[in-house]
Structure formats: structure tokens, C-alpha cells
Enzyme design. Structure first.
Site, PDB file in Angstrom:
ATOM      1  N   GLU A  13      43.711   6.318  50.671  1.00  0.00           N
ATOM      2  CA  GLU A  13      43.448   4.892  50.883  1.00  0.00           C
ATOM      3  C   GLU A  13      42.029   4.670  51.413  1.00  0.00           C
ATOM      4  O   GLU A  13      41.408   3.634  51.129  1.00  0.00           O
ATOM      5  CB  GLU A  13      44.489   4.323  51.859  1.00  0.00           C
ATOM      6  N   HIS A  15      39.187  -1.232  44.201  1.00  0.00           N
ATOM      7  CA  HIS A  15      40.154  -0.528  45.037  1.00  0.00           C
ATOM      8  C   HIS A  15      40.772   0.641  44.265  1.00  0.00           C
ATOM      9  O   HIS A  15      40.747   1.790  44.718  1.00  0.00           O
ATOM     10  CB  HIS A  15      41.242  -1.518  45.491  1.00  0.00           C
ATOM     11  N   GLU A  16      41.306   0.346  43.094  1.00  0.00           N
ATOM     12  CA  GLU A  16      41.963   1.402  42.306  1.00  0.00           C
ATOM     13  C   GLU A  16      40.948   2.438  41.831  1.00  0.00           C
ATOM     14  O   GLU A  16      41.257   3.621  41.738  1.00  0.00           O
ATOM     15  CB  GLU A  16      42.727   0.800  41.133  1.00  0.00           C
ATOM     16  N   HIS A  33      40.520   5.046  44.442  1.00  0.00           N
ATOM     17  CA  HIS A  33      41.559   6.079  44.292  1.00  0.00           C
ATOM     18  C   HIS A  33      41.222   7.000  43.115  1.00  0.00           C
ATOM     19  O   HIS A  33      41.336   8.219  43.214  1.00  0.00           O
ATOM     20  CB  HIS A  33      42.913   5.416  44.012  1.00  0.00           C
TER      21      HIS A  33
END
Lengths: 508, 508
Positions: free
Chosen positions: B297, B266-267, B270
Site C-alpha cells: 500500500e 494508485h493501482e 501496486h
């Protein structure tokens, strides 16, 4: 107290806050920053430095300072008076440097350091020479802006930036007898029949375990790990970022635990000084700032050499090491460790040298940089002059400039007048050590039990708590009862090293 | 190009450099900073934020911007025109906020976040209520400063800050059908006879090994580790600090490798977006900035859910895990991993929820915060309203406010209008995924071989490279050919989850 004084403190704290942020940028760069961020980091540091300089030289600061100086009631408090004296010193010195010179020095440092890295890597002094010449020119200009004391020389103005109120003539008066005493001692030791060795400790130990051990060691000597941290970097350093934030680094190699421990103790000495300054209340004010490089260095040398290389410390730390690392260190005894950390050997590299020969490295740098600043020695002739001095002082041939005049980063950074503070630091440390040993009679026994609170308490009260309240010369007299001289350091070396080398003490 | 445009870019870069430094202070605080530095760190951040705001609202910036806007030749370049459009947006919005409001919001956030931590810890909503009320008042004032669009409401002004050009009415038009499709799917899954489990992966694995594995994983999916790093923090986050410096964090528990991997992916999503923005040349300009929270996102959700929870990824990553961790994971098969990362279960906590029920958490927050902003719901009545919605939407009793309306940090920070961007992100991600799957027909086979270059290349070209050039709605249309709707996300969930739960696909 006074509105002007409060406003002054607020302005100073803001300027110092910008400096603290700049220092965090530097810490991060050496420890955490990804490689590709280097160019942008330079941009950030340049911007923040400019903002900090603008605040430190702001006319409003000058007005408030003048108002405080004119306030007799305020100056009746000796702490405040000392604070104002030092604020005036900083303000005037900062104002004397034109902004274009500050900018040129900052830019030149970045570029010259890069050039130095390449030149050192390729053993090619010629590449570095024009940068050295430029740094000498800029340093002469800076010294002229600051001005030289009556009867002094340009070097005094530079020295005064790193070690306030110390002159080149005073340095010489201390260094000369030190050299005269050191040189025969080193000769005696290095030609002795018994030569100690660190071989039993040249064993491979995992780096992460070494880091964990060093961290626990720092905690045990009194470094507040909730107000600081220890990390790894290519070159060990320490930085007091601000209230509650003092960071130190060290360097690990898998077969060099003792080097790492020595380096950690050294940096922890700096760190303990920073943690002992009254920053919570006074951040940004001279009363909460370190006194100068020599006193800073005295704290690191005291922990590295007087604590870390003592028999008492070896007695305590060896079982700690053995518990931590197990089998590889099991066979070693206290004497092995004590000898291992006290070998004396002439070498080419300053940062790898021992407690005794170290000062010969410093003195040759002092003489050469002073000669270059005066133009008695041209930059082009530095390698030859360097090599001749190494031959003369250390009895060694310099095989290349990488291990010769290109080994240190200082001149590339434009730091001229910095080297002597290393030796001054050792001299102060030795003189302080004699004072603390008198004040804490069972100091050795305490250290042998791993108890450092009395020592640290003494340093806190007598050195750290004062910040810049007293000039170093005065602090030395207050704490040790005497002006600085080479006696304590020589006594320390003679009394420790001769027995290790199985040589009778010289008659007094 | 034009002197004014160059000067404008210089000013923007300087303002952004101050913001970058502020962000580094934040990163350091969450990952490295010693505890006792917290108070001083707040001082540093406040000072830097003020300096950045001063530069971003400086009249000189407005003059240069106006000069550029009047320059027809300059505006003929569509990239420049887009840049100027967004600079104007930022400048006007920043100028509309009076400095005292900015300062009050910043101070209130710090204090309210502390109060929230205490209230959450003690399960005592009453302690937090006055802070929530204050944040609502400040948010209303902020929204009034920015102004609401014709026919809109205050919430629109706040939403526009996080996700430009999106209105509350548009949100509702997307959320309503999403909820209507999601609810029956979740019911079907959670009442199915076959319930997948993550039990085979609930095994204890050393944290330092988990960190090393996650770092190597990031490198393999294309995160440039020479321009970024992965560290540990209490709450995972990512931050693009500037050119060449993107940092992400994750969180480890010894029996939760899959959570850490999901969080890292997820990170990293980003982080890959930040690394793909053209910052080297354009740092500080909108063309080098992320488009808004929803698109940001979308990148994290795409990597976390569409890549990380796919069978193809499981097929590739399981042997990687087994090679790294050895025995504890030896017995698991691809299907075990695929089921483990795709369990659906109604829960109380948003950040622990699965890919499907997550959006029910978001929609209830959206409805409640909107009602509070309008004063249709009083802060004092929030707990009751929250608990009722959780009962209604998730079928669960809320046992305490800690696991209820006190679970998220957002409202304490004053972030109202932020939550919906999480669901928008998932919707964008699903719609982009369909587009990239069409453009790279063997995408699954590539992923199963651990090849991510084509996927990343597509994202770089179609999303990352544009920065803020196109509004999100336009970018979506350019890239996927259609406006955003809930179809792709529902198709993704239906097609993946029904087979895992051994349930036939719904007839179309």
C-alpha cells in the site's frame, strides 16, 4: 443413479475443469496477455496440461468405469450407455500414450511453432525441415501407440483422433468424386466473361466500429452474449471454456469488413455449437462434448457459407451495415453484396480462398501429409511436391514457400490428420442445410427478415443437444436420412455460383 | 547451490504457478468473463486453490526445507538465509490450518460476499449479521490455529497474516498520536473560509478516451505495458500474476476523470512494485514476493498522493490532459487542478474520502473489528457502535447501514486485520517520500517535466528489489534511517493542505 457413475462424473468434471483452465490460459494468451508473459505462460500451460492428463488417465477412473460397464441396469439407459462407450474410448486412448511421449509432443509443439514462425517469416524451409521431420516421427509413434485398424494405415489412427470412426479409405471415396465435380466448375467460373467483385466493400471503416457491428450481429443471430464474448486476435478462433463461457475471436482490417463478418459468422457457428451442448449438467462427460472436428466445422461452415453467403442474408444484413456505417456503404445494393461474398478465384493461400477452391487446398494437404507419414514423400522434398500440386490443381506458380508449404501452422503443431476435417465439415454442412431447408420451408424468408430462431432451434435439437451420443456417421443418417456424400455441397455451389457468374446450370 | 535448495525452489514455483493461474481466473472474472460463467468459475477457483494449498503444505516441501535449514554452507548466504526464514514462516502457517477450516473459510467467503451484496443493496444489516458472526468465529479459530504472541491477543495473529511482525499494541502506539494530530487539522481545514473545489474538472469526457489517456499516463510514469495492462472493472484492483504479467484495473465515470487518474496512479503504484520484484529468476520464492500489505500500500499511496496530488505533477499532467481532451479542459489552470485533487471533506464513504480524513475511517474500523473479535462488541450491536463513532470522529449522521457498516466488502470476505494496513501504507509512503526527496534533490522539478525515472529507480533499488528479504520494520529503518512514526505524514499534509486552504502553518 449409481454411486460409481456419480463418482466417475465427478472425476471427469474435475479433469475437464483443469482442461478448461488450460484453455482460458490459451484464450488469454491470444487476446489479452502482455507480450513479456509468454515464457511464464508456457510454464503454466505445461503444468496444467500435465495435471489434466494425470486425472484423465488415473487408475481410479478406470476402476469406476469398469464398475459402471459391469452394471447392466445402468447400461440399460441408452444415454448412459453412449456416455460410457465414449468415456472408455477417451480413457483407453489417453492411457495408450506414455507420459514421456505426451511431454515430448507438448514441448516439441511449442518449439516447432516458434521455428515455423521464423522460417515462414524468412521464407526458409530448411530451418523448419528438422522440426517437420521430428513431428512426423512423433506422429508415427503416437499412431503406433493407438494402433491402426485392420487393413488400415498409420494415418487412420491419427485421423481417428480428430474425426472418430472415419478411415482414410472412406475419405478418399468422398474426396475423389468431389474433386472431379469441383475442378470443371471452378474452371467454368474463373473463365466466365462476367467476374463478380467485392470492390464496393473495400472501403475504410474504423476497427472499433467493425468490432461493435460484429458483436451486435452475433447477438442477432442468437449467440448468447451473456454466456460468451467476441474479441480480436491475430488468428480467429473459438473455444468453449465451460458452462456459460464460450469465447470467439475475429480479425479486422480497415478495408475488409466482409472478411471480418465472414470470419465472425464462422466462429459464431462454432460458438453456437458449444453453447448448445448440455454442459450445465454434464460438463466433462462426452454427452456434453462436441462430436469431432468435422461436425464442429459443419456448424461454422453452415453459418459462414449457407447463411452468410446467401442472398437472403445479404438482403437483411446490408441495411444493417448501412445503418451502422453510414455514408461509405450507402451506394451498395443487395446484388453487390451477394456478388462480393461469392467471388471464386484460384489463390495461393488456403485461409483466403473461396467456398469452392478451398477444398482443392485441403485435398492437396491431405495427400501430401499422408504421403509424408508413410515416408513415400520425404520432408526435404515437400516444397517441390507442394508447388507441383498447386500448379496442377490451381494452375498457379508458387513464388516462395511462405506462400507455399509454410503457410499453415498445423504441421508445426504436430497436427497431422486434421486438414481433411475442414472439407468433411463443409460436406456435412451442405447435407444438413438441405435437411433444415426441408424442415423449415420458409427458411430464406426468415433469414431475409433477420430471424434465425427456427434455424438455430433445429441445430440445437438435431445436432447440438446430442454431444457425442451418436457417431458422426450415425448422426448424419439420423438427421439427413442418408450417408455423407458430395452431392449436396456440389448442388449448393452449382445453384448459387452459376447464376452469379451468368452461366447456365449444367444439365443434370 | 544445493540439490535440496533447487528442488525446494522448483516445488515453490509450481505451487505459485497454480496460485498465479487462480489469480488469472480472478482477474478474468472481474474484467472479461461473461456473466453466466460465474458458477463454473467458482468451481475452477476452488479446485485450483485446493491444488495450490496441497502443494504449499506438502510434506516433501517440509523435508527439503529442513534439509536446507541444516545446511550451514547454504545459510551463510544472507539472501538464502532470508529466503529460508520466510519459506519456513509460510510453510508453518499453512500447515497450522486444517484443510477443513481452509475449505470452510473459502466456501463461507463466497456465500457471505453474496449475502453482503444483497444486504447492502437492501440496507438490511440483519441479513448480513449471521454471516458476520460466522466470519468472526472462523477468524477466532484461524487465529487460535496460528497462535497469539506472548502478551498479545487474537487480533495479533490475524494482523500478522497481512502485515508480518506487527502487533496490535504497536499499531495503537502509532495510531493514537496520528489521530490526535489529524483531528484538529481536519477541523481547521473544513471550517476555513476558502474551500477548494473540483468543479472545473466535473466535465463529461468519453470513457474510451479516458481509458486511452490513463493507459498513456501509466506508460509515461514507467509502468511496463509490455509486461502488464490496464483494464476497466467495477472495483479497481491490481494483481501481479507472475513474471512479465502485472495487471491493473480502474473505474471510469464520464464526469470523473480525476478520480480515474487517482485510481490509476494508485493501482499503478501496486503494479510498479510487482513489476520491480525479481520474479523472472525467483518466482515462487519469498525473495520475489511483496513484503506485506502495508508496504504494498505504501507504493500505491506514494504514487497516488505524493506524486499525483503534488503541484509539480499537476503542472506536468494538466497540459497532457488538455492536449488529449481538448476544449472541455481548456480553461483550467495548474492551481485549479492542484486544488481539485486536494479537497478535504468529511464524508461517509471510505473509498471516496480524501487523503486526510481517510485515516479516521480506518481507525474506527480497526477499533470495531478488534472489539468484535474479542467479543467486547457483539455483531448485533455493530450498526449502533459504527454510527456513534462516525458522529464522534467525522461529525456526520449515518443515514443508513448501506452508507455505514455495510459499505466495505472486507468483513464479508473474512478479512479481519486488513484495514490497518491501509493507514500503515500511508505512513510508510510519507516516510519514504522524505527519504527519496533527500536522495533526489530536484525531484519536484523532474516530476514537473514528466520525468519519473529517478523516483522509480530509487523505489526499485530500495524497496522493490528486496522482496521479503527484510521485515518491514527493518526495511523502514534501512531506507529512512528511523522507525515508522506519524511525523512525515502529518508534515506532508500540513505543508500541502494549509496553503491550499489559505491557512497559516501551525507554529512548530
Amino acid at each position: 443413479m449409481s454411486v460409481a457413475y456419480d463418482d466417475l462424473a465427478k472425476l471427469l468434471r474435475e479433469a475437464q475443469t483443469l482442461t478448461s483452465v488450460t484453455e482460458l490460459l490459451g484464450w488469454d494468451q491470444e487476446t489479452m496477455m502482455p507480450r513479456k508473459a509468454a515464457a511464464f505462460r508456457a510454464e503454466e500451460r505445461a503444468l496444467l496440461s500435465t495435471l489434466a492428463h494425470e486425472r484423465a488417465t488415473h487408475p481410479r477412473l478406470g476402476e469406476l468405469l469398469a464398475a459402471c460397464e459391469a452394471d447392466q441396469a445402468l447400461r440399460a439407459d441408452p444415454q448412459v450407455a453412449a456416455n460410457l462407450r465414449e468415456i472408455r474410448r477417451d480413457y483407453d486412448r489417453a492411457r495408450k500414450l506414455p507420459l514421456d511421449l505426451v511431454a515430448e509432443m507438448s514441448e516439441t509443439s511449442s518449439l516447432a511453432m516458434e521455428a515455423w514462425k521464423v522460417a515462414r517469416g524468412q521464407n526458409d524451409f530448411k530451418q523448419f525441415q528438422p522440426w517437420l521431420e521430428k513431428q512426423l516421427r512423433l506422429n508415427r509413434r503416437k499412431a503406433e501407440c493407438w494402433g491402426t485398424p485392420a487393413g488400415g494405415e498409420l494415418y487412420d489412427a491419427l485421423l481417428d483422433d480428430f474425426e472418430p470412426n472415419t478411415t482414410t479409405v472412406e475419405l478418399e471415396a468422398i474426396f475423389r468424386p468431389l474433386r472431379e465435380a469441383l475442378t470443371p466448375l471452378i474452371l467454368t467460373l474463373t473463365s466466365a466473361a462476367h467476374q463478380p467483385t467485392d470492390a464496393p466493400f473495400r472501403v475504410a471503416l474504423p476497427l472499433d466500429q467493425q468490432l461493435a457491428f460484429n458483436r451486435s450481429l452475433l447477438e442477432q443471430i442468437g449467440f448468447d452474449v451473456r454466456a460468451g464474448r467476441l474479441d480480436t486476435s491475430a488468428h480467429p478462433f473459438s473455444v468453449g471454456l465451460g458452462p456459460g463461457d464460450t469465447r470467439i475471436t475475429t480479425r479486422f482490417r480497415d478495408d475488409a469488413l466482409l472478411d471480418a463478418v465472414g470470419s465472425s459468422l464462422h466462429e459464431a457457428g462454432h460458438g453456437l455449437y458449444e453453447q448448445g451442448l448440455p454442459k450445465q449438467r454434464l460438463h466433462g462427460q462426452p454427452l456434453a462434448e462436441p462430436l469431432g472436428l468435422a461436425i464442429h466445422e459443419s456448424q461454422s461452415r453452415l453459418w459462414e457459407n449457407h447463411v452468410g453467403r446467401s442472398r437472403a442474408f445479404c438482403r437483411w444484413v446490408l441495411p444493417e451495415m448501412q445503418r451502422f456505417f453510414g455514408a461509405p456503404l450507402e451506394a451498395a445494393g443487395t446484388d453487390d453484396l451477394y456478388e462480393a461474398v461469392n467471388t471464386v478465384r484460384a489463390g495461393l493461400i488456403r485461409v483466403e480462398s473461396d467456398e469452392a477452391t478451398y477444398h482443392l487446398h485441403i485435398m492437396l494437404r491431405f495427400d501430401l501429409e499422408r504421403a509424408m507419414l508413410r515416408d513415400d514423400l520425404r520432408a526435404a522434398d515437400l516444397p517441390a511436391a507442394w508447388n507441383e500440386r498447386v500448379k496442377q490443381d490451381l494452375g498457379l506458380e508458387v513464388p516462395d514457400d511462405t506462400r507455399g508449404c509454410l503457410q499453415d501452422i498445423h504441421w508445426s503443431m504436430g497436427a497431422i490428420g486434421y486438414f481433411p476435417t475442414y472439407t468433411l465439415g463443409s460436406l456435412y454442412a451442405a447435407q444438413m442445410w438441405e435437411a433444415v431447408a426441408q424442415s423449415v420451408p420458409d427458411l430464406s424468408e426468415q433469414i431475409a427478415r433477420g430471424e434465425f430462431a427456427a434455424l438455430l432451434g433445429w441445430l440445437r435439437t438435431n445436432i447440438h443437444a446430442h454431444g457425442r451420443r451418436y457417431p458422426a456417421v450415425e448422426l448424419c443418417r439420423r438427421v439427413t436420412g442418408r450417408p455423407l456424400d458430395h452431392g449436396p455441397l456440389m448442388r449448393h455451389l452449382e445453384h448459387k455460383l452459376r447464376p452469379i457468374y451468368h452461366i447456365a446450370e449444367a444439365s443434370k
